[in-house]
Scaffold this active site. Structure first.
Site, PDB file in Angstrom:
ATOM      1  N   ARG A 164       0.797  -1.235   0.000  1.00  0.00           N
ATOM      2  CA  ARG A 164       0.000   0.000   0.000  1.00  0.00           C
ATOM      3  C   ARG A 164       0.832   1.288   0.000  1.00  0.00           C
ATOM      4  O   ARG A 164       0.325   2.361   0.333  1.00  0.00           O
ATOM      5  CB  ARG A 164      -0.971   0.042   1.187  1.00  0.00           C
ATOM      6  CG  ARG A 164      -2.088  -1.015   1.133  1.00  0.00           C
ATOM      7  CD  ARG A 164      -2.997  -0.825  -0.069  1.00  0.00           C
ATOM      8  NE  ARG A 164      -4.173  -1.668  -0.006  1.00  0.00           N
ATOM      9  CZ  ARG A 164      -4.262  -2.899  -0.538  1.00  0.00           C
ATOM     10  NH1 ARG A 164      -3.238  -3.424  -1.192  1.00  0.00           N
ATOM     11  NH2 ARG A 164      -5.378  -3.603  -0.425  1.00  0.00           N
ATOM     12  N   SER A 241     -11.362  -0.616   2.007  1.00  0.00           N
ATOM     13  CA  SER A 241     -10.773  -0.895   3.324  1.00  0.00           C
ATOM     14  C   SER A 241     -10.379   0.429   3.959  1.00  0.00           C
ATOM     15  O   SER A 241      -9.652   1.211   3.349  1.00  0.00           O
ATOM     16  CB  SER A 241      -9.496  -1.735   3.190  1.00  0.00           C
ATOM     17  OG  SER A 241      -9.777  -2.994   2.656  1.00  0.00           O
ATOM     18  N   GLU A 342      -6.181   3.828   5.582  1.00  0.00           N
ATOM     19  CA  GLU A 342      -5.717   3.640   4.204  1.00  0.00           C
ATOM     20  C   GLU A 342      -6.084   4.802   3.282  1.00  0.00           C
ATOM     21  O   GLU A 342      -5.304   5.159   2.409  1.00  0.00           O
ATOM     22  CB  GLU A 342      -6.280   2.317   3.648  1.00  0.00           C
ATOM     23  CG  GLU A 342      -5.565   1.900   2.391  1.00  0.00           C
ATOM     24  CD  GLU A 342      -6.316   0.842   1.613  1.00  0.00           C
ATOM     25  OE1 GLU A 342      -7.238   1.195   0.867  1.00  0.00           O
ATOM     26  OE2 GLU A 342      -5.953  -0.324   1.748  1.00  0.00           O
TER      27      GLU A 342
END
Ligand code: EPU
Length: 348
Positions: A164, A241, A342
């Site tokens: 990520r 998410s 995130e």
């Protein structure tokens, strides 16, 4: 280049919260991107670059400067040495590119089917799902370097991809505007079916699943988790998410599993780089008193996945942030792990 004023940003995001952009420009070419930047400079206005809006929390006050939506289109394919290189405009819808790659029988992105957002956003957070990450197929990223005003092509290694992250959301945040991305795919390649959810889906099949089968399976699995955007459905009015899966050093992981063992619980975890362990953020949230369908005013947690914070309809960014803080604090109190969000927060 057309400059619009006071344009609501909420409808341009999947979470559908946030106020307006003071100035809004949609750029369909590199020239228009450069013009928009000059416009922002001339007004001394802060610049925010918007992609598909699928990973964003925009503040209720909106953005006081210029919002630049990169809308560069085009999917061009070249083949060489049994590889297919797709040169894709940053503004293309990601899932449209995946569909066209699968239709041309090219492997490498089929597990990333059904992910909302634009192509230009994928290198930033190294989008990944079901055992694939874009870092495995990105050949290079064409970007405008705001330090030099030059268009440059960054090779995969220069992007420093990890779970990520990339230079675009860490060390060089704000420096580059992504214009195009080149993906190198394998014509005639087999689908990547490593992830347990996918293996279970195909258990009992007599024939080997094709790329198109894998794409359909991923979309079906995502839909059951509320991670496929279906217009008007509350459980997918989210930013996907909301927290990253924590990656813990061996000693921290041991401490965490001890806490779980003390409660007669077992936390799902997966190996990560350098003897670290990646643990399930969804599990931590669920075992901190938040169940699927948790409601907090106009926001809440998806009924299909504990990792998605949803806007129940009239939610605000402030409510989303308050719920995020509440979840982070509870998880930290109970498990000693601080979850990292995130999405990108704009003006919050
Ligand atoms: N789990 C729960 N409760 C839930 C859902 C999951 O406890 O409501 C536990 C289960 O033990 C499950 C484990 O968490 O086995 C993993 O769940 P899942 O397979 O849904 O994956 P995830 O780790 O929660 C990650 C990505 C997703 C990606 C999926 C599939 C992150 C932060 N999220 O989710 O990406 O689609 O894997 O590969 O890495 C996104 O980034 O926006 C995103 C949707």
């Amino acid at each position: 280049m057309i400059v619009q004023e006071n344009i609501p940003l909420a409808p341009l995001t999947t979470l559908k919260v946030g106020g307006p952009a003071r100035y809004f420009v949609e750029a369909k070419s590199i020239g228009e991107v450069q013009e928009a930047i000059q416009y922002a400079h001339s007004r001394d206005a802060a610049l925010f670059v918007l992609g598909g809006g699928s990973n964003l929390v925009v503040s209720d006050a909106g953005w006081p400067g210029v919002v630049l939506k990169v809308a560069i289109a085009g999917i061009e394919q070249q083949s060489h040495d049994n590889k297919a290189v797709f040169d894709v405009g940053a503004g293309e819808e990601w899932d449209k590119f995946v569909a066209s790659a699968v239709a041309r029988n090219c492997a490498g992105v089929e597990c990333l089917s059904g992910i909302p957002g634009s192509v230009g956003g994928t290198p930033v957070q190294n989008v990944g799902a079901y055992g694939q990450e874009v870092s495995e197929t990105i050949l290079s990223v064409t970007a405008l370097d705001l330090n030099s005003d030059n268009v440059c092509e960054l090779a995969n290694a220069e992007c420093e991809f990890h779970y990520r992250t990339s230079i675009f959301n860490t060390s060089e945040r704000g420096r580059y505007i992504i214009l195009r991305v080149k993906y190198e795919l394998l014509p005639g390649g087999k689908p990547h079916l490593q992830y347990a959810d996918l293996r279970n889906h195909f258990a009992g099949w007599n024939e080997a699943p094709t790329l198109a089968d894998a794409r359909e399976a991923v979309r079906t699995i995502r839909a059951t988790k509320g991670m496929l955007i279906i217009a008007g459905e509350e459980d997918c009015r989210s930013a996907g998410s909301f927290f990253k899966n924590p990656v813990l050093a061996a000693s921290d992981f041991e401490r965490l599993t001890q806490r779980a063992t003390d409660k007669n619980l077992q936390i799902p975890s997966y190996p990560a780089l350098e003897s670290q362990r990646k643990v399930s953020a969804a599990w931590l949230v669920e075992h901190s008193g938040f169940s699927k369908g948790f409601i907090s005013g106009n926001v809440g947690i998806s009924r299909k996945h504990t990792l998605a914070i949803i806007n129940r309809g009239k939610g605000s960014a402030a409510e989303v942030v308050a719920l995020k803080n509440h979840i982070q604090d509870r998880v930290e109190d109970i498990w000693g792990v601080r979850l990292e969000p995130e999405p990108v927060f704009v003006g919050v």
